[in-house]
Design an enzyme around this catalytic site. Sequence first.
Site, PDB file in Angstrom:
ATOM      1  N   THR A  61       1.048  -1.246   0.020  1.00 37.30           N
ATOM      2  CA  THR A  61       0.451  -0.012   0.357  1.00 37.30           C
ATOM      3  C   THR A  61       0.614   1.332  -0.110  1.00 37.30           C
ATOM      4  O   THR A  61       2.277   1.010   0.201  1.00 37.30           O
ATOM      5  CB  THR A  61      -0.994   0.020   1.300  1.00 37.30           C
ATOM      6  OG1 THR A  61      -1.667   0.723   0.920  1.00 37.30           O
ATOM      7  CG2 THR A  61      -0.459  -0.028   2.674  1.00 37.30           C
ATOM      8  N   LYS A  65       3.775   1.254  -4.049  1.00 41.72           N
ATOM      9  CA  LYS A  65       3.290   0.470  -4.901  1.00 41.72           C
ATOM     10  C   LYS A  65       4.479   0.594  -5.842  1.00 41.72           C
ATOM     11  O   LYS A  65       4.094   0.201  -6.845  1.00 41.72           O
ATOM     12  CB  LYS A  65       1.783   0.858  -5.354  1.00 41.72           C
ATOM     13  CG  LYS A  65       0.690   0.793  -4.630  1.00 41.72           C
ATOM     14  CD  LYS A  65      -1.019   0.821  -4.652  1.00 41.72           C
ATOM     15  CE  LYS A  65      -1.648   0.400  -3.633  1.00 41.72           C
ATOM     16  NZ  LYS A  65      -3.055   0.605  -4.311  1.00 41.72           N
ATOM     17  N   ASP A 101      -7.023  -3.632  -7.351  1.00 43.07           N
ATOM     18  CA  ASP A 101      -7.810  -2.743  -7.153  1.00 43.07           C
ATOM     19  C   ASP A 101      -9.225  -2.671  -7.904  1.00 43.07           C
ATOM     20  O   ASP A 101     -10.066  -2.527  -7.489  1.00 43.07           O
ATOM     21  CB  ASP A 101      -6.860  -1.443  -6.923  1.00 43.07           C
ATOM     22  CG  ASP A 101      -6.056  -1.196  -5.893  1.00 43.07           C
ATOM     23  OD1 ASP A 101      -6.313  -2.091  -4.920  1.00 43.07           O
ATOM     24  OD2 ASP A 101      -4.912  -0.069  -5.817  1.00 43.07           O
ATOM     25  N   GLY A 128      -2.809   7.644  -9.253  1.00 47.28           N
ATOM     26  CA  GLY A 128      -2.573   6.408  -8.815  1.00 47.28           C
ATOM     27  C   GLY A 128      -3.643   5.439  -8.369  1.00 47.28           C
ATOM     28  O   GLY A 128      -4.047   4.098  -9.132  1.00 47.28           O
ATOM     29  N   ARG A 150      -8.333  18.256 -12.103  1.00 50.43           N
ATOM     30  CA  ARG A 150      -7.898  19.415 -11.723  1.00 50.43           C
ATOM     31  C   ARG A 150      -6.412  19.818 -13.155  1.00 50.43           C
ATOM     32  O   ARG A 150      -6.269  21.073 -13.574  1.00 50.43           O
ATOM     33  CB  ARG A 150      -7.144  19.323 -10.262  1.00 50.43           C
ATOM     34  CG  ARG A 150      -7.326  20.757  -9.760  1.00 50.43           C
ATOM     35  CD  ARG A 150      -6.874  21.047  -8.465  1.00 50.43           C
ATOM     36  NE  ARG A 150      -5.917  19.892  -7.963  1.00 50.43           N
ATOM     37  CZ  ARG A 150      -5.652  19.493  -6.900  1.00 50.43           C
ATOM     38  NH1 ARG A 150      -5.879  19.700  -5.356  1.00 50.43           N
ATOM     39  NH2 ARG A 150      -4.746  18.766  -6.234  1.00 50.43           N
TER      40      ARG A 150
HETATM   41  P1  ATR Z   1      -3.412   8.303  -5.223  1.00 49.33           P
HETATM   42  O1  ATR Z   1      -2.768   7.511  -5.276  1.00 49.33           O
HETATM   43  O2  ATR Z   1      -4.337   8.629  -3.697  1.00 49.33           O
HETATM   44  O3  ATR Z   1      -4.395   8.402  -6.349  1.00 49.33           O
HETATM   45  P2  ATR Z   1      -2.255  11.101  -6.134  1.00 49.33           P
HETATM   46  O4  ATR Z   1      -1.333  10.145  -6.716  1.00 49.33           O
HETATM   47  O5  ATR Z   1      -1.636  11.746  -5.485  1.00 49.33           O
HETATM   48  O6  ATR Z   1      -3.015   9.926  -4.633  1.00 49.33           O
HETATM   49  O7  ATR Z   1      -3.474  11.926  -6.499  1.00 49.33           O
HETATM   50  C1  ATR Z   1      -4.060  11.772  -5.972  1.00 49.33           C
HETATM   51  C2  ATR Z   1      -5.183  12.550  -6.647  1.00 49.33           C
HETATM   52  O8  ATR Z   1      -6.271  13.396  -6.209  1.00 49.33           O
HETATM   53  C3  ATR Z   1      -5.009  13.351  -8.163  1.00 49.33           C
HETATM   54  O9  ATR Z   1      -5.891  13.582  -9.010  1.00 49.33           O
HETATM   55  C4  ATR Z   1      -5.711  14.972  -7.478  1.00 49.33           C
HETATM   56  O10 ATR Z   1      -5.480  15.706  -8.508  1.00 49.33           O
HETATM   57  P3  ATR Z   1      -4.664  16.464  -9.464  1.00 49.33           P
HETATM   58  O11 ATR Z   1      -3.919  15.630 -10.443  1.00 49.33           O
HETATM   59  O12 ATR Z   1      -5.248  17.474  -9.540  1.00 49.33           O
HETATM   60  O13 ATR Z   1      -4.015  17.219  -7.952  1.00 49.33           O
HETATM   61  C5  ATR Z   1      -6.085  14.315  -6.939  1.00 49.33           C
HETATM   62  N1  ATR Z   1      -6.578  15.409  -5.658  1.00 49.33           N
HETATM   63  C6  ATR Z   1      -6.603  15.517  -5.071  1.00 49.33           C
HETATM   64  N2  ATR Z   1      -7.425  16.858  -4.142  1.00 49.33           N
HETATM   65  C7  ATR Z   1      -7.792  17.566  -4.836  1.00 49.33           C
HETATM   66  C8  ATR Z   1      -8.966  18.506  -4.528  1.00 49.33           C
HETATM   67  N3  ATR Z   1      -9.330  19.059  -3.487  1.00 49.33           N
HETATM   68  N4  ATR Z   1      -9.570  19.146  -5.632  1.00 49.33           N
HETATM   69  C9  ATR Z   1      -9.671  18.095  -6.754  1.00 49.33           C
HETATM   70  N5  ATR Z   1      -8.819  17.083  -7.298  1.00 49.33           N
HETATM   71  C10 ATR Z   1      -7.865  16.333  -5.645  1.00 49.33           C
END
Ligand code: ATR
Length: 270
Positions: A61, A65, A101, A128, A150
């Site tokens: 986790t 990963k 997943d 991810g 975003r």
């Molecule tokens: P994970 O492994 O949990 O997917 P990550 O790879 O850091 O973690 O990705 C987080 C995701 O949540 C991304 O798609 C991020 O958007 P960005 O690519 O623009 O950074 C999104 N995310 C996190 N906080 C957010 C928020 N407040 N509003 C919209 N998108 C958010």
Amino acid sequence: MDQYRVFGNPIAQSKSPFIHQQFATQTEQIINYQSELVDLDKFELAVSELIADNGKGANVTAPFKEQAFILCDELSERAKLAGAVNTLIFSNGAIYGDTTDGVGLVSDLLRHQIQLQKSKILLLGAGGAAKGVVQALLEQSPTSLTIANRTLSKAQAIVSQYPDQAIHAVTFTDTEQLSFDIIINATSAGLSGESLPISNATIKSAVACYDMVYGKHPTAFLIQAKTLGVKHIIDGLGMLVGQAAESFKLWRGVSPDIEPVLISLRTQLK
Ligand code: ATR
């Protein structure tokens, strides 16, 4: 005894040891499954120590990963597409990597009788967590899979991995003009209690809203969907148990029943 671990940092909150112990009891498998907190620079060492200690497999986790992906000698096709691994299998001196997943998410949606085939699916996020479920969702033959993020370029990068498929990348603003049957939140916004820039009209168009995050309380996204009267509101607890069941099947060759484990976990959360 065959040894299994879940490696992470942090790891204290992990439900995986409980889940796999329940699966083992249910299917009469004799295994030892523990969680292990791994220092950020010691992942490879932790894996080699486990292999030396009669390790047969591991779950991986955050934040390991991608490191696990690099470490593997062999990878499943779905792990290659995800660029990440959550399941390791040690066999004949080699490390095989897979990601379960996507199966966990799809099996949970189907368990809730959400129709994926010929549905319009909106996936929020392109990190991810999102990347890990795209292939499994596309395999269900939806009418379309739209990824809103975003940072648009990250959604576009995922889309480019699946040429000739009904998959699109958009911004959150673009989603205001569109309607969907199913909306799946794979952003980490729920973890920090933040709400998403997604319009009420778009949410209202859906029959199901799913958040990969789970906890004692619903996320802001699920509360918004519930308030708007969306029929199916589902958190990620079933996905967690579903991905564990798929790992267990890969290791032990038997499919456990997720239902009783899910009921226990839901009770524990309350
Ligand atoms: P994970 O492994 O949990 O997917 P990550 O790879 O850091 O973690 O990705 C987080 C995701 O949540 C991304 O798609 C991020 O958007 P960005 O690519 O623009 O950074 C999104 N995310 C996190 N906080 C957010 C928020 N407040 N509003 C919209 N998108 C958010």
